[in-house]
Design an enzyme around this catalytic site. Structure first.
Site, PDB file in Angstrom:
ATOM      1  CB  CYS A 170      -8.759  30.899  40.683  1.00  0.00           C
ATOM      2  SG  CYS A 170      -9.882  29.446  40.706  1.00  0.00           S
ATOM      3  CG  ASP A 184     -11.067  25.146  35.342  1.00  0.00           C
ATOM      4  OD1 ASP A 184      -9.543  24.847  35.646  1.00  0.00           O
ATOM      5  OD2 ASP A 184     -12.341  24.895  35.496  1.00  0.00           O
ATOM      6  CB  SER A 185     -10.576  21.382  38.694  1.00  0.00           C
ATOM      7  OG  SER A 185     -11.261  22.629  39.069  1.00  0.00           O
ATOM      8  CD  GLU A 223     -17.036  24.577  38.618  1.00  0.00           C
ATOM      9  OE1 GLU A 223     -17.863  23.541  38.701  1.00  0.00           O
ATOM     10  OE2 GLU A 223     -16.390  24.832  37.892  1.00  0.00           O
ATOM     11  CB  CYS A 229      -7.071  24.096  35.771  1.00  0.00           C
ATOM     12  SG  CYS A 229      -7.058  24.191  37.810  1.00  0.00           S
ATOM     13  CG  HIS A 249     -13.592  28.329  38.419  1.00  0.00           C
ATOM     14  ND1 HIS A 249     -12.816  27.728  38.514  1.00  0.00           N
ATOM     15  CD2 HIS A 249     -14.809  27.943  38.718  1.00  0.00           C
ATOM     16  CE1 HIS A 249     -13.055  26.417  38.215  1.00  0.00           C
ATOM     17  NE2 HIS A 249     -14.321  26.458  38.600  1.00  0.00           N
TER      18      HIS A 249
HETATM   19  N1  DGL Z   1      -9.723  26.845  38.059  1.00  0.00           N
HETATM   20  C1  DGL Z   1      -9.158  25.950  38.800  1.00  0.00           C
HETATM   21  C2  DGL Z   1      -8.175  27.060  38.839  1.00  0.00           C
HETATM   22  O1  DGL Z   1      -7.700  28.308  38.137  1.00  0.00           O
HETATM   23  C3  DGL Z   1      -8.978  26.061  40.048  1.00  0.00           C
HETATM   24  C4  DGL Z   1     -10.791  25.249  40.311  1.00  0.00           C
HETATM   25  C5  DGL Z   1     -10.907  24.484  41.456  1.00  0.00           C
HETATM   26  O2  DGL Z   1     -10.523  24.496  43.049  1.00  0.00           O
HETATM   27  O3  DGL Z   1     -11.291  23.103  41.188  1.00  0.00           O
HETATM   28  O4  DGL Z   1      -7.161  27.603  40.030  1.00  0.00           O
END
Ligand code: DGL
Length: 282
Positions: free
Chosen positions: A198, A16-17, A164, A79, A200
């Protein structure tokens, strides 16, 4: 171009990012406790969601390559932004050159597959990063499987930075969550199912629930992605045999290990014994 051992065994890579993929990893660990995993968070370069197609692709490829170098025969892009913007090119262009026996899978398809059983009105909402919304990956994939479903998207550029930075649950976060949820439901009041597109966003679930009427389902991806991974390995015994089963999980980050540990505690029940190391790109 580096070459990899085409018969090599190793852990499953989960990328993941940042920290969001931990909401997917926790379901994988629960469903597949015997497997070995490496979680890779590109925390120094997060967020990806506001970056261009080319940049997300290049960063993702770099991280996937590193996971291959660490021995992973299979990498899951946990991600949505990377799944939307980088997965197809990596699968079609890069993998055949790097090692056609390794696999990279995304998380959009397993999420889309489940949507049919959740929506009655056939009006579905999508909350996601600007990158995922702009890519149109969700409406396109849903359209292929269930052409009668109408998908309405709302991009939430500030949600990932809030998570984050450990601000889930704060009043300020509630303000921004409310803003986007209300916008989505105003665009299409018939929505009865919202995809948290997403990884997150499950961290914001308490706040999201405050502003979503009870009749609306909220779809978090983790459980479905974990189930889909198990099904994939059942269908592909040759890949399953290459995924090692020592029951271990280690973590790598492009940030400092200490920062990762501090922030990961927001996502995981316990970070006491986490094996975390930093990797750098030269
Ligand atoms: N967690 C990532 C997703 O599922 C995105 C997070 C980011 O913007 O880096 O899209």
């Amino acid at each position: 171009m580096k070459s990899f051992d085409p018969t090599g065994k190793g852990p499953i890579g989960v990328f993941d990012s940042g920290y969001g993929g931990l909401t997917i990893l926790e379901h994988m660990l629960e469903a597949m406790p015997d497997n070995d995993f490496i979680y890779f968070g590109d925390n120094a370069r997060t967020p990806y969601g506001t970056r261009s197609f080319q940049v997300v692709y290049e960063f993702t490829l770099q991280c996937v390559t590193r996971l291959f170098e660490m021995g992973c025969p299979l990498v899951i892009l946990a991600c949505n932004t990377a799944s939307a913007k980088a997965l197809r090119t990596i699968q079609q262009v890069d993998l055949p050159k790097m090692d056609p026996t390794r696999r990279v899978l995304g998380i959009i398809r397993p999420t889309v597959e489940i949507i049919d059983s959740l929506t009655e009105t056939r009006h579905v909402g999508l909350l996601a990063t600007p990158g995922t919304i702009k890519s149109l990956s969700y409406p396109l994939e849903i359209g292929k499987l269930y052409p009668d479903i109408k998908v309405t998207g709302e991009s939430c550029p500030i949600w990932v930075p809030l998570v984050e930075n450990g601000l889930a649950g704060s009043e300020g976060t509630d303000f921004f969550v409310r803003q986007h949820v209300e916008r989505l439901l105003t665009k299409d009041p018939l929505i009865d199912t919202i995809i948290l597109g997403c990884t997150h966003y499950p961290l914001l679930i308490d706040s999201i629930r405050k502003f979503v009427p009870e009749r609306v389902n909220i779809l978090c991806q983790g459980q479905y992605v974990a189930e889909s991974l198990q099904q994939y390995l059942n269908r592909h015994p040759e890949m399953s045999a290459r995924c090692t089963t020592g029951g271990t999980c280690r973590f790598v980050t492009t940030e400092s290990a200490q920062t990762f540990l501090q922030q990961a505690s927001v996502f995981l029940d316990s970070t006491d014994k986490l094996d975390v190391s930093t990797i750098t790109f030269r």
